[in-house]
Design an enzyme around this catalytic site. Structure first.
Site, PDB file in Angstrom:
ATOM      1  N   GLU A 111       5.638  13.145   0.483  1.00  0.00           N
ATOM      2  CA  GLU A 111       4.575  13.593   1.364  1.00  0.00           C
ATOM      3  C   GLU A 111       4.376  15.103   1.414  1.00  0.00           C
ATOM      4  O   GLU A 111       3.236  15.567   1.532  1.00  0.00           O
ATOM      5  CB  GLU A 111       4.845  13.078   2.787  1.00  0.00           C
ATOM      6  CG  GLU A 111       4.793  11.563   2.949  1.00  0.00           C
ATOM      7  CD  GLU A 111       3.385  11.003   2.789  1.00  0.00           C
ATOM      8  OE1 GLU A 111       2.419  11.739   3.050  1.00  0.00           O
ATOM      9  OE2 GLU A 111       3.254   9.834   2.389  1.00  0.00           O
ATOM     10  N   SER A 385      -9.824 -28.709  -6.953  1.00  0.00           N
ATOM     11  CA  SER A 385     -11.209 -29.159  -7.148  1.00  0.00           C
ATOM     12  C   SER A 385     -12.191 -28.559  -6.155  1.00  0.00           C
ATOM     13  O   SER A 385     -13.400 -28.784  -6.278  1.00  0.00           O
ATOM     14  CB  SER A 385     -11.279 -30.679  -7.072  1.00  0.00           C
ATOM     15  OG  SER A 385     -10.619 -31.258  -8.192  1.00  0.00           O
TER      16      SER A 385
END
Length: 875
Positions: A111, A385
């Site tokens: 950072e 399906s």
């Protein structure tokens, strides 16, 4: 005075001299450029400094409480009621002295590597960001230090406007002047958002690993250090692969900045991220709410749309949550009686059909901030399906204008360029059928054929418009067995487009975000036409049959009484290799799905087990999504009006003869089993009438005879029959009817033979028997015969008197004999009277159904003229 003439040489020298006079040294231009930049820089610095001073003067005061604690954010449902507040709740605060040195190094390397050296602003990093912003646009790259992040998350909104950046820089400098570096790092360590509602590294350490920060290993520290950049994206429970890549990058940065050795980094990278995480049953919920699963979706959407960091600033989020629907979903998922096994799981998404707004989320059974949300995070399971309407039949109707009566052959076949045979769920092939039948019965071969007809490119384009963007589409995706993966949220939104006249709405859980400074951001769902209205309705009409009682319908358990529902089932399969390797039972499947919708709600339900190789093995487990769908749709639709799906003007109906190619209209002679009324895109309906079938005329039975047997009280009917000369192979049955006296004839039997025997006939009756030949809906003329059953009268036996032996005695005896004879006549008369009485009893019981069985109105024939009894006398 004579003009002085110049030679060519003189002119040439003169021109060259002029050029030298006008030519400036390069150094002069450089000096001018530098001077210009300096002048502009001074002016800009003065102007910038003035503007900076104006912005800084309006910055808020530093507040130690706000600096150390996260600011709570509030979440409201669709009615404007507060349902969740997240921030400092259940947060574990860690002092700087208790933070391991490697943990500090990992965070700084990721950072803010110069944190302990700058004064709140990293000048070198700022310069790099300025260049990026000039070349790529303002806001393209940030330069925030840890100090600036603390300031921003404590006092300022999350925008990238110049005023906010100026105030952030000013406050960062002030913070550095008033607090030690270690105190500022401690603020950051304890208030940064780590995932969802988890704030601070200490809380995250306990949540993900069950450890204090001081107990963490190097790889675990690196994993946590990488999360703040994108908390949900790098959540190791939800996205372990991304989290591991991010962790490895942090380790590389630590090596680059000489915080660890390459050997240490290499050893840490060899550890699998998931092997370190707490098991689900050991995990503790963090700052839970009663709507945790829905809140997870909201937090994820905030991050995806760039507002993830704003959570730490204290925002108000107005959501699409329907509390009634959410409570219904949670109550049903949390009731163990609704589930066939103890550990089977389910994920549920409920969206508004018209708007795409998410009304409710079921993240799992008894869900409580567990990290993996089956409605949202289930992105690596095939939809089975349920994909067929999306990738096969929808694109075919849209692009090829197929009707619902388009015929297709269900037959044995392979995938293109493959030896793999495509099978149906029942391992049968049913031959020629309509696409309607193929879809509602979920046949696999027709689905693959349909995808082949429409083409991979058109199919992919169709699903892209429904928010589904796979890396690639393969033929196996036609039946949900390829690489197209869909979460329940995506599936419910895609199906909603069918119920919304073809308009697709991005599923959203947020209506509006209000920031701390009062500014707002609208999250209204984007709506786009994904298909024609005829495609949407025709697919919907077929999917209605899925939940019907038609033979072979796969979703009957999902039907909701009184509500117009359309939907589709889905089941995935293991490969042959998986069956063998995992030693799975033959009935095993990994996933079961149901997606269905009304005009109000679209709901997608997945069920299965957390581990893919824990299989579903029973039909009770397979039908679970249908039952959950029915329960949820029934409850949330109560007390509200649900309109039926409306057929658009672009769709017309026509009765076709199944099997004709191209499709033709059914004729009046088309057999009923081949007549179907189907839907067509207006202008494409057939106009030609089929001539495949001609009128069938059946000959009447001949030589009908009725033979009565007194001994058994039986009538034996016999007849002959000759089928039409060109129809020798047709099936013929014979319908036998009987009429008694003047009563209406009734059907008493149906037989394939040319005889029938009837019993229990009554004497003194006229009987008429008729026989009709039948084939399908065609009937012949009747053949009839009548018969009268006579009374059978028995004469009484009378004893003859003996001859008398003397005259006197003979006289008296003769009188007595006459008297006895008279008595005998009287007895005979009584006998006749009894006979008449019996006949009267027979007249009263006129219902011959008790003898011959019940008749009916079906197949009635006209009563033929009754013959009369030749022995009967007129009254």
């Amino acid at each position: 005075m004579a003009e002085k003439r110049r030679t060519r040489e003189e002119l040439k020298r003169e021109r060259e001299l002029q050029k030298k006079k006008h030519k400036k040294p390069v150094g002069i231009w450089v000096k001018r450029i530098v001077l210009t930049i300096v002048i502009i820089g001074i002016v800009g610095l003065i102007g910038g400094a003035g503007l900076f001073a104006v912005y800084a003067s309006s910055a808020p005061e530093l507040d130690e409480e706000l600096l150390k604690d996260p600011i709570s954010s509030e979440f409201y449902d669709t009615n404007g009621e507060l349902f969740a507040t997240i921030g400092a709740e259940s947060r574990k605060y860690v002092e700087y002295d208790d933070i391991p040195e490697d943990m500090v190094d990992a965070i700084l390397a990721t950072e803010d590597v110069r944190f302990f050296n700058h004064f709140g602003i990293d000048v070198w990093r700022l310069g790099s960001a300025v260049i990026a912003n000039f070349t790529q646009g303002f806001g393209s790259q940030g330069a925030s230090t840890i100090t600036q992040q603390v300031v921003k998350n404590s006092f300022l909104s999350n925008d990238k406007q110049l005023k906010r950046k100026a105030q952030e820089a000013w406050l960062a400098i002030q913070l550095e002047r008033q607090y030690e570096k270690e105190e500022i790092f401690e603020m950051y360590f304890n208030k940064i958002l780590m995932s969802g509602r988890i704030y601070g590294f200490g809380t995250a350490s306990e949540y993900f690993f069950g450890k204090e920060p001081s107990e963490l290993e190097l790889d675990e520290m690196a994993l946590l250090a990488g999360i703040p950049q994108s908390p949900n994206r790098y959540n190791p429970y939800k996205n372990p692969e991304r989290a591991q890549q991010r962790r490895d990058l942090v380790l590389d940065l630590m090596v680059q900045h000489k915080k660890i050795t390459q050997e240490q980094a290499t050893a840490a990278k060899e550890i699998d991220v998931t092997s370190r995480l707490l098991a689900e049953e050991e995990r503790q919920s963090v700052a839970g709410t009663k709507y945790d699963a829905f809140l997870d979706v909201v937090l994820n959407e905030l991050e995806e749309k760039g507002d993830g960091e704003a959570l730490a600033e204290g925002i108000k989020v107005y959501t699409t949550l329907d509390p009634k629907a959410q409570s219904t979903v949670e109550d049903i998922l949390n009731n163990p009686e609704n589930f066939p096994t103890e550990n089977i799981e389910a994920g549920v998404s409920v969206v508004n059909t018209k708007t795409g707004e998410i009304a409710a989320i079921g993240g799992g059974r008894n869900y409580a901030n567990r990290g993996y949300n089956f409605a949202q995070d289930l992105t690596q399971r095939s939809p089975g399906s349920t994909i067929k309407p999306l990738i096969d039949y929808g694109p075919a109707i849209e692009n090829l204008k197929w009707s619902t009566g388009q015929t297709i052959v269900d037959e044995k076949m392979n995938y293109s360029n493959s030896k793999q045979v495509i099978t149906n769920f029942d391992n049968k092939y049913l031959g020629t059928m309509t696409v309607r039948q193929a879809l509602y019965q979920s046949r696999n071969v027709p689905a693959v054929k349909t995808l082949q007809e429409v083409g991979i490119d058109k199919a992919e384009e169709f699903i892209n418009k429904l928010g589904i963007e796979p890396e690639a589409v393969y033929e196996s995706d036609a039946i949900g067995g390829g690489k197209v993966y869909i979460s329940p949220i995506q599936l419910s939104a895609a199906y909603a487009a069918f119920g919304n006249n073809g308009v697709y709405s991005d599923p959203t859980s947020i209506k509006e975000v209000v920031y701390r400074d009062g500014t707002k951001n609208s999250y209204k769902s984007k709506q786009v036409p994904a298909m024609s209205d005829y495609t949407a309705y025709m697919v919907t009409d077929i999917l209605r049959d899925v939940v019907s009682q038609k033979p072979g319908a796969s979703g009957t358990a999902a039907a909701v009484s009184g509500i117009d529902i359309a939907g589709k089932t889905g089941t995935t399969n293991y490969s042959a290799d998986e069956f063998e390797k995992q030693d799975l039972p033959g009935s095993s499947v990994p996933d079961s799905w149901f997606a269905g919708y009304s005009t109000n709600y679209s709901i997608a339900v997945w069920s299965g087990y957390s581990k893919r190789y824990d299989p579903i093995t029973t039909w009770d487990e397979r039908r679970l999504p249908q039952r959950l769908f029915k329960s949820i749709m029934t409850e949330i639709s109560a007390d509200i009006e649900t309109a039926n799906f409306k057929k658009p003007s672009s769709v017309v109906e026509a009765t076709i003869e199944v099997g004709t190619n191209p499709l033709q209209l059914a004729s009046e002679y088309t057999p009923s089993e081949l007549r179907q009324t189907e839907l067509f895109v207006k202008g494409t309906e057939p106009t030609q009438i089929s001539e495949e079938f001609e009128q069938l005329e059946l000959n009447a039975p001949t030589n009908l005879q009725a033979n009565y047997s007194v001994e058994g009280n039986l009538v034996d009917l016999t007849w002959d029959y000759s089928p039409p000369s060109d129809e020798e192979d047709i099936d013929i049955t014979f319908e036998v009817s009987m009429g008694m006296d003047n009563q209406k004839p009734v059907v008493i039997s149906s037989t394939g033979e040319m005889r029938a025997t009837l019993s229990n006939l009554e004497a003194g009756r006229n009987y008429t028997f008729s026989v009709v030949a039948i084939s399908g809906d065609v009937r012949s003329e009747p053949a009839s015969v009548s018969i009268y059953i006579e009374n059978a009268v028995e004469e009484p036996e009378v004893d003859s008197p003996e001859e008398p032996e003397n005259g006197g005695g003979n006289g008296n005896n003769g009188n007595n004999g006459n008297g006895n004879g008279n008595n005998g006549n009287g007895n005979g008369g009584n006998g006749n009277g009894n006979g008449n009485d019996n006949g009267g009893n027979g007249e009263e019981d006129g219902d011959f159904d008790d003898w011959f069985g019940p008749g009916g109105d079906e197949g009635e024939v006209e009563t033929p003229t009754e013959p009369t009894d030749p022995t009967e006398k007129p009254e």
